[in-house]
Design a protein around this motif. Structure first.
Motif, PDB file in Angstrom:
ATOM      1  N   VAL A  54       0.845  -1.202   0.000  1.00  0.00           N
ATOM      2  CA  VAL A  54       0.000   0.000   0.000  1.00  0.00           C
ATOM      3  C   VAL A  54       0.881   1.253   0.000  1.00  0.00           C
ATOM      4  O   VAL A  54       0.626   2.216  -0.742  1.00  0.00           O
ATOM      5  CB  VAL A  54      -0.943   0.008   1.214  1.00  0.00           C
ATOM      6  CG1 VAL A  54      -1.676   1.350   1.317  1.00  0.00           C
ATOM      7  CG2 VAL A  54      -1.948  -1.131   1.128  1.00  0.00           C
ATOM      8  N   ALA A  55       1.926   1.230   0.824  1.00  0.00           N
ATOM      9  CA  ALA A  55       2.832   2.375   0.881  1.00  0.00           C
ATOM     10  C   ALA A  55       3.491   2.627  -0.466  1.00  0.00           C
ATOM     11  O   ALA A  55       3.652   3.779  -0.889  1.00  0.00           O
ATOM     12  CB  ALA A  55       3.886   2.148   1.963  1.00  0.00           C
ATOM     13  N   GLU A  56       3.868   1.566  -1.143  1.00  0.00           N
ATOM     14  CA  GLU A  56       4.481   1.690  -2.466  1.00  0.00           C
ATOM     15  C   GLU A  56       3.502   2.355  -3.428  1.00  0.00           C
ATOM     16  O   GLU A  56       3.874   3.254  -4.191  1.00  0.00           O
ATOM     17  CB  GLU A  56       4.872   0.302  -2.990  1.00  0.00           C
ATOM     18  CG  GLU A  56       5.376   0.280  -4.425  1.00  0.00           C
ATOM     19  CD  GLU A  56       6.761   0.895  -4.586  1.00  0.00           C
ATOM     20  OE1 GLU A  56       7.101   1.309  -5.704  1.00  0.00           O
ATOM     21  OE2 GLU A  56       7.493   0.968  -3.583  1.00  0.00           O
ATOM     22  N   ALA A  57       2.237   1.894  -3.419  1.00  0.00           N
ATOM     23  CA  ALA A  57       1.232   2.440  -4.334  1.00  0.00           C
ATOM     24  C   ALA A  57       0.943   3.916  -4.058  1.00  0.00           C
ATOM     25  O   ALA A  57       0.652   4.685  -4.976  1.00  0.00           O
ATOM     26  CB  ALA A  57      -0.061   1.637  -4.223  1.00  0.00           C
ATOM     27  N   LEU A  58       1.055   4.304  -2.804  1.00  0.00           N
ATOM     28  CA  LEU A  58       0.740   5.683  -2.422  1.00  0.00           C
ATOM     29  C   LEU A  58       1.987   6.548  -2.264  1.00  0.00           C
ATOM     30  O   LEU A  58       1.903   7.700  -1.803  1.00  0.00           O
ATOM     31  CB  LEU A  58      -0.080   5.701  -1.130  1.00  0.00           C
ATOM     32  CG  LEU A  58      -1.444   5.003  -1.230  1.00  0.00           C
ATOM     33  CD1 LEU A  58      -2.181   5.061   0.099  1.00  0.00           C
ATOM     34  CD2 LEU A  58      -2.294   5.619  -2.333  1.00  0.00           C
ATOM     35  N   GLY A  59       3.142   5.999  -2.658  1.00  0.00           N
ATOM     36  CA  GLY A  59       4.372   6.788  -2.672  1.00  0.00           C
ATOM     37  C   GLY A  59       4.812   7.286  -1.323  1.00  0.00           C
ATOM     38  O   GLY A  59       5.489   8.315  -1.226  1.00  0.00           O
ATOM     39  N   ASP A  60       4.429   6.590  -0.245  1.00  0.00           N
ATOM     40  CA  ASP A  60       4.800   6.981   1.123  1.00  0.00           C
ATOM     41  C   ASP A  60       4.329   8.402   1.455  1.00  0.00           C
ATOM     42  O   ASP A  60       4.898   9.082   2.320  1.00  0.00           O
ATOM     43  CB  ASP A  60       6.324   6.879   1.334  1.00  0.00           C
ATOM     44  CG  ASP A  60       6.835   5.461   1.155  1.00  0.00           C
ATOM     45  OD1 ASP A  60       6.399   4.581   1.909  1.00  0.00           O
ATOM     46  OD2 ASP A  60       7.661   5.237   0.240  1.00  0.00           O
ATOM     47  N   LEU A  61       3.270   8.868   0.780  1.00  0.00           N
ATOM     48  CA  LEU A  61       2.751  10.216   0.997  1.00  0.00           C
ATOM     49  C   LEU A  61       1.883  10.222   2.260  1.00  0.00           C
ATOM     50  O   LEU A  61       0.870   9.524   2.334  1.00  0.00           O
ATOM     51  CB  LEU A  61       1.913  10.649  -0.209  1.00  0.00           C
ATOM     52  CG  LEU A  61       1.455  12.102  -0.244  1.00  0.00           C
ATOM     53  CD1 LEU A  61       2.638  13.044  -0.386  1.00  0.00           C
ATOM     54  CD2 LEU A  61       0.472  12.307  -1.405  1.00  0.00           C
ATOM     55  N   PRO A  62       2.245  10.985   3.278  1.00  0.00           N
ATOM     56  CA  PRO A  62       1.538  10.910   4.558  1.00  0.00           C
ATOM     57  C   PRO A  62       0.038  11.146   4.456  1.00  0.00           C
ATOM     58  O   PRO A  62      -0.748  10.421   5.065  1.00  0.00           O
ATOM     59  CB  PRO A  62       2.228  11.985   5.404  1.00  0.00           C
ATOM     60  CG  PRO A  62       3.616  12.037   4.857  1.00  0.00           C
ATOM     61  CD  PRO A  62       3.474  11.831   3.383  1.00  0.00           C
ATOM     62  N   VAL A  63      -0.405  12.165   3.697  1.00  0.00           N
ATOM     63  CA  VAL A  63      -1.831  12.444   3.632  1.00  0.00           C
ATOM     64  C   VAL A  63      -2.583  11.277   3.002  1.00  0.00           C
ATOM     65  O   VAL A  63      -3.686  10.919   3.435  1.00  0.00           O
ATOM     66  CB  VAL A  63      -2.119  13.759   2.874  1.00  0.00           C
ATOM     67  CG1 VAL A  63      -1.697  13.681   1.418  1.00  0.00           C
ATOM     68  CG2 VAL A  63      -3.600  14.120   2.974  1.00  0.00           C
ATOM     69  N   ALA A  64      -1.998  10.656   1.967  1.00  0.00           N
ATOM     70  CA  ALA A  64      -2.658   9.517   1.321  1.00  0.00           C
ATOM     71  C   ALA A  64      -2.704   8.319   2.253  1.00  0.00           C
ATOM     72  O   ALA A  64      -3.714   7.602   2.330  1.00  0.00           O
ATOM     73  CB  ALA A  64      -1.937   9.162   0.020  1.00  0.00           C
ATOM     74  N   LEU A  65      -1.617   8.072   2.996  1.00  0.00           N
ATOM     75  CA  LEU A  65      -1.583   6.954   3.935  1.00  0.00           C
ATOM     76  C   LEU A  65      -2.588   7.168   5.061  1.00  0.00           C
ATOM     77  O   LEU A  65      -3.268   6.228   5.498  1.00  0.00           O
ATOM     78  CB  LEU A  65      -0.178   6.785   4.497  1.00  0.00           C
ATOM     79  CG  LEU A  65       0.891   6.309   3.492  1.00  0.00           C
ATOM     80  CD1 LEU A  65       2.272   6.400   4.117  1.00  0.00           C
ATOM     81  CD2 LEU A  65       0.596   4.885   3.038  1.00  0.00           C
ATOM     82  N   GLU A  66      -2.706   8.393   5.543  1.00  0.00           N
ATOM     83  CA  GLU A  66      -3.641   8.664   6.629  1.00  0.00           C
ATOM     84  C   GLU A  66      -5.077   8.462   6.160  1.00  0.00           C
ATOM     85  O   GLU A  66      -5.912   7.882   6.873  1.00  0.00           O
ATOM     86  CB  GLU A  66      -3.455  10.092   7.153  1.00  0.00           C
ATOM     87  CG  GLU A  66      -4.233  10.361   8.421  1.00  0.00           C
ATOM     88  CD  GLU A  66      -3.647  11.499   9.224  1.00  0.00           C
ATOM     89  OE1 GLU A  66      -3.654  11.411  10.467  1.00  0.00           O
ATOM     90  OE2 GLU A  66      -3.173  12.472   8.616  1.00  0.00           O
ATOM     91  N   GLN A  67      -5.407   8.949   4.961  1.00  0.00           N
ATOM     92  CA  GLN A  67      -6.751   8.758   4.434  1.00  0.00           C
ATOM     93  C   GLN A  67      -7.021   7.281   4.118  1.00  0.00           C
ATOM     94  O   GLN A  67      -8.143   6.793   4.298  1.00  0.00           O
ATOM     95  CB  GLN A  67      -6.950   9.619   3.192  1.00  0.00           C
ATOM     96  CG  GLN A  67      -6.824  11.114   3.454  1.00  0.00           C
ATOM     97  CD  GLN A  67      -7.708  11.590   4.592  1.00  0.00           C
ATOM     98  OE1 GLN A  67      -8.938  11.514   4.514  1.00  0.00           O
ATOM     99  NE2 GLN A  67      -7.102  12.045   5.689  1.00  0.00           N
ATOM    100  N   ALA A  68      -5.983   6.578   3.648  1.00  0.00           N
ATOM    101  CA  ALA A  68      -6.131   5.139   3.413  1.00  0.00           C
ATOM    102  C   ALA A  68      -6.444   4.422   4.720  1.00  0.00           C
ATOM    103  O   ALA A  68      -7.314   3.536   4.776  1.00  0.00           O
ATOM    104  CB  ALA A  68      -4.863   4.582   2.780  1.00  0.00           C
TER     105      ALA A  68
END
Length: 637
Positions: A54-68
Motif C-alpha cells: 500500500v505504501a508503495e502504491a501511495l508513494g509513502d505520501l503521509p496524507v494519502a496513507l492517513e486517508q487510506a
C-alpha cells in the motif's frame, strides 16, 4: 482579537501526520519503514508486507496513507491487499467510465503533479467511506435523510473551494440541516483525520491534494457542482457582518471573508497552481459578497484592505460591462476606499467615469447619478481643489433642490459643502448670502440641536469673521456657545473651537486683554481635555502669542511660540502649514522686540521653505517676502 489572521497567514495545519513521532523526512514523505509502521498502528491490521505494498502504491505520501488508514478502519478490510485491490479498481473504473455511483470522478494525477497516481483516488475513497459511515449512523438512529453525511459532503466542499489556509469553524456550522448536525459532523471529520483544526481551533483546513482531488471530482459532474457551489456561496452570504463596526466577532468575519474571496479570485483566474480541470467558484457568483465586504471594510476603518480588491473589481467590471448597473455600487465603494487611504485622485477618476456611465444608464435626475456628483465634489474638496468643487456643487445644489426638495439630507449636505467651498476660495459674501438662509433651512429640517445645525451656525460666524464683520461674528458665536455646551458638552472640540474663535475676534478688534484672558482659560481646558499637542491646543497657544505680540509683550510671545513650534515639529512635521505659520509669527515677535537679526534669519529661512512647499506665488509666500523686506528696512534705520 487573538484569533484574527493577517492576510498572508498560513494558519491551517496540513493533514500529513507530520506532528506524529517519527514523521516525514525533509521531502515531505515517510520512509518505507515509517509508512509500514504507520499503517499497522492506525489500521490495526498487522500485515507488514501488505502495508509495504500500500505504501508503495501511495508513494509513502503521509496524507494519502492517513486517508487510506481511515478508509481501511471504517470499511473494515481484513487484509491490506483487499484495500489495495479496491483502490486500483476505483482508479480504473473512474478512468474508463467517469463519475461512479459513489460520486468519484476521473483520476487527477499527472506526472507534473509530483504525486503518485493512486493518491488522489485514496483521498476520494476516504471521503466516500466517511460519508457512508455517517449515513449508516444516521440510518441506525432512525434518520433516513442521511443528514450528517450530507453535511460532511458540503463541509468538505467548502474546505476544497475556499481558502487553502482554512475556513472559520463557526462558518462550517452553517452547513447541514441544523447547527447541531453541522457541529457533530465537523467533529467527526476532525476525529477521523479528514480535516485538521488550526492551533487555536478557529479554522479548519484540508490538505492541498485533498482540495485538488475534490475540485477535479466536481468537474466530472457540472450539475452536482452547481448545487455544491450554491451551497458554499450561501454559507458565505449568511455570515454575519452587519454590525462589524461595533462587534469584534463580526469584524473578524469581515477580515476572514477577505481571505476567502481572495482565494476564490485567485482560483477563478487560474494559473500554474490550479488545473483547468478543476471546478472553482466563479467571481460573478460572489459579486454581491465582494461589494458587501468592501463596504464593511470601509465601515471598520480598513480601507487599505478594501483596495486589495481592485483587480477583482476590474475583472468583474470587465465581465459585466462598465454600463451594467450592478457594477456601479461596487466601484463607488472602492472609490471611497481610495479616498480613505489618501489616493483621492484615483477616486476622482473613478467618480468621473461613474458619473458618465450613470448619466447614460440612469439619467441626470436619478439619485445615484446625483450622489456620484456629490462624491466627486467632496473628493475635489479633499484635494484642496475648492474651485473645481464650486463648479460641481452650484449645479448640483440646484438639481437636488429641484428633484428632492430643500430639506433632503443630500441637498443640505451639498449646500453646506458649497458654502465651505465659497469660504475656501475667498467668495466670502457669497458664503454669507447662502448661509443666512441655509441656517434657517437646516434648523427647520433637522432641529436646533442637531450637530449639523450647530456646524452651519459656526460656519456663518466664520464667514462673518473672514469678511471682517466681527460684531456680527461675535453675536453668532455668543449665541452658539451655550448651545454647544448644552448639546456637546464643555470639553468637546467643537465647543472649544467656538471659544477660540471668540478670542480671535477679541484680538482682531484690539481687545487684547480680553483675548489673553479667554485664551488662558481655554488653553488650560484644552490641555486637560485634549492634551498639549492637540491641534486646537496649539492653535490657542499661537493665538495667545499673537495677542502678547500686538499688546506689547513680544518676549512672552517668543517663549510661547518657541514651545509651540517644538510641539508642531514633533507632532506635525517641519513642513506642515501650521508650523510654517508659527515660524512667521515668531519672526514677527522678534521684529517687534527689535531683534532684527533673528527676525531676518527666520523670515529668510521661512521664505525658502514656503517657496519650496507652497510655491513662489502663494499668498503666504508673498506675505513673508514683504515682511522680510520690512525687517531689512527697519534693520538699516
Amino acid at each position: 482579537m487573538s484569533s484574527e489572521r493577517s492576510f498572508d497567514a498560513k494558519h491551517g495545519k496540513e493533514n500529513t501526520g507530520a506532528s506524529r513521532q517519527n514523521g516525514p523526512d525533509t521531502t515531505g514523505r515517510f520512509t518505507r519503514p515509517q509508512s509500514v509502521a504507520f499503517l499497522i498502528e492506525h489500521t490495526g491490521v498487522n500485515d507488514p508486507d501488505g502495508a509495504a505494498r500500500v505504501a508503495e502504491a501511495l508513494g509513502d505520501l503521509p496524507v494519502a496513507l492517513e486517508q487510506a488508514a481511515t478508509t481501511i478502519r471504517l470499511v473494515g478490510y481484513p487484509r491490506l491487499d483487499d484495500y489495495l485491490a479496491n483502490l486500483r479498481e476505483f482508479g480504473l473504473d473512474e478512468s474508463a467510465d467517469g463519475p461512479s455511483s459513489g460520486g468519484y470522478g476521473q483520476p487527477i494525477s499527472r506526472p507534473a503533479d509530483g504525486y503518485p497516481a493512486l493518491a488522489p483516488t485514496a483521498l476520494l475513497m476516504a471521503r466516500q467511506a466517511v460519508q457512508d459511515h455517517l449515513a449508516e449512523k444516521d440510518s441506525a438512529s432512525g434518520d433516513e435523510t442521511a443528514a450528517h453525511a450530507s453535511a460532511a459532503f458540503l463541509q468538505l466542499a467548502a474546505l476544497a473551494l475556499l481558502a487553502p489556509s482554512g475556513v472559520p469553524r463557526h462558518w462550517l456550522y452553517q452547513t447541514g440541516a441544523s447547527e447541531q448536525i453541522a457541529r457533530e459532523t465537523l467533529e467527526e471529520l476532525v476525529s477521523l483525520s479528514v480535516c485538521t483544526p488550526s492551533a487555536d481551533g478557529r479554522y479548519i483546513s484540508i490538505h492541498e491534494l485533498q482540495g485538488r482531488a475534490f475540485r477535479q471530482d466536481y468537474a466530472t459532474d457540472p450539475s452536482l457542482f452547481d448545487a455544491v457551489k450554491r451551497a458554499v456561496v450561501s454559507m458565505l452570504e449568511i455570515t454575519d457582518m452587519k454590525e462589524a463596526a461595533a462587534d469584534e466577532a463580526q469584524r473578524a468575519n469581515v477580515l476572514d471573508m477577505v481571505i476567502q474571496l481572495n482565494a476564490v479570485a485567485e482560483r477563478d483566474e487560474g494559473g500554474a497552481l490550479h488545473s483547468s480541470r478543476e471546478s472553482c467558484i466563479d467571481l460573478p457568483s460572489v459579486f454581491g459578497l465582494v461589494n458587501n465586504t468592501i463596504y464593511r471594510l470601509n465601515m471598520i476603518d480598513s480601507p487599505q484592505i478594501a483596495i486589495t480588491f481592485e483587480d477583482t473589481v476590474r475583472k468583474l467590471v470587465s465581465s459585466y460591462g462598465a454600463d451594467h448597473p450592478d457594477t456601479f455600487a461596487i466601484r463607488t465603494n472602492l472609490a471611497l476606499a481610495h479616498r480613505e487611504t489618501g489616493e483621492t485622485m484615483k477616486a476622482i477618476d473613478a467618480y468621473e467615469s461613474l458619473f458618465a456611465e450613470r448619466l447614460r444608464a440612469l439619467g441626470p435626475d436619478h439619485p445615484d447619478t446625483l450622489d456620484t456628483l456629490a462624491n466627486l465634489a467632496e473628493a475635489h474638496m479633499e484635494t484642496g481643489d475648492f474651485e473645481g468643487a464650486v463648479g460641481i456643487l452650484e449645479a448640483l445644489a440646484a438639481d437636488q433642490t429641484r428633484v428632492f426638495g430643500p430639506d433632503d439630507a443630500g441637498t443640505l449636505g451639498t449646500r453646506g459643502n458649497l458654502a465651505e467651498s465659497y469660504l475656501q476660495t475667498g467668495r466670502t459674501q457669497q458664503a454669507i448670502d447662502l448661509l443666512k438662509g441655509f441656517v434657517r433651512d437646516v434648523d427647520r429640517a433637522l432641529g436646533p440641536d442637531h450637530p449639523y445645525t450647530l456646524t452651519t451656525r459656526n460656519r456663518l460666524a466664520r464667514a462673518y469673521m473672514d469678511a471682517g464683520k466681527f460684531k456680527k461674528a461675535r453675536k453668532e458665536l455668543n449665541a452658539l456657545l451655550p448651545d454647544r455646551i448644552r448639546v456637546l458638552g464643555p470639553d468637546h472640540p467643537d465647543t472649544l473651537a467656538v471659544r477660540s474663535n471668540l478670542a480671535y475676534i477679541c484680538n482682531a478688534v484690539g481687545d487684547y486683554g480680553q483675548a489673553i484672558e479667554i485664551l488662558g482659560e481655554l488653553i488650560a481646558d484644552e490641555v486637560r481635555a485634549l492634551g498639549p499637542d492637540h491641534y486646537l491646543t496649539l492653535t490657542a497657544r499661537s493665538n495667545l502669542a499673537r495677542a502678547h505680540t500686538v499688546s506689547g509683550n513680544p518676549q512672552k510671545a517668543i517663549e510661547i511660540l518657541e514651545a509651540v513650534l517644538d510641539s508642531q515639529f514633533r507632532s506635525l512635521g517641519v513642513d506642515h502649514p501650521d508650523a510654517l505659520d508659527t515660524r512667521g509669527d515668531l519672526a514677527c515677535a522678534y521684529s517687534v522686540l527689535g531683534d532684527y537679526r533673528k527676525a531676518i534669519a527666520i523670515f529668510q529661512s521661512l521664505l525658502d521653505d514656503q517657496t519650496r512647499i507652497l510655491g513662489p506665488d502663494h499668498p503666504d509666500t508673498l506675505l513673508t517676502r514683504e515682511s522680510l523686506a520690512e525687517a531689512l528696512s527697519e534693520a538699516q534705520e
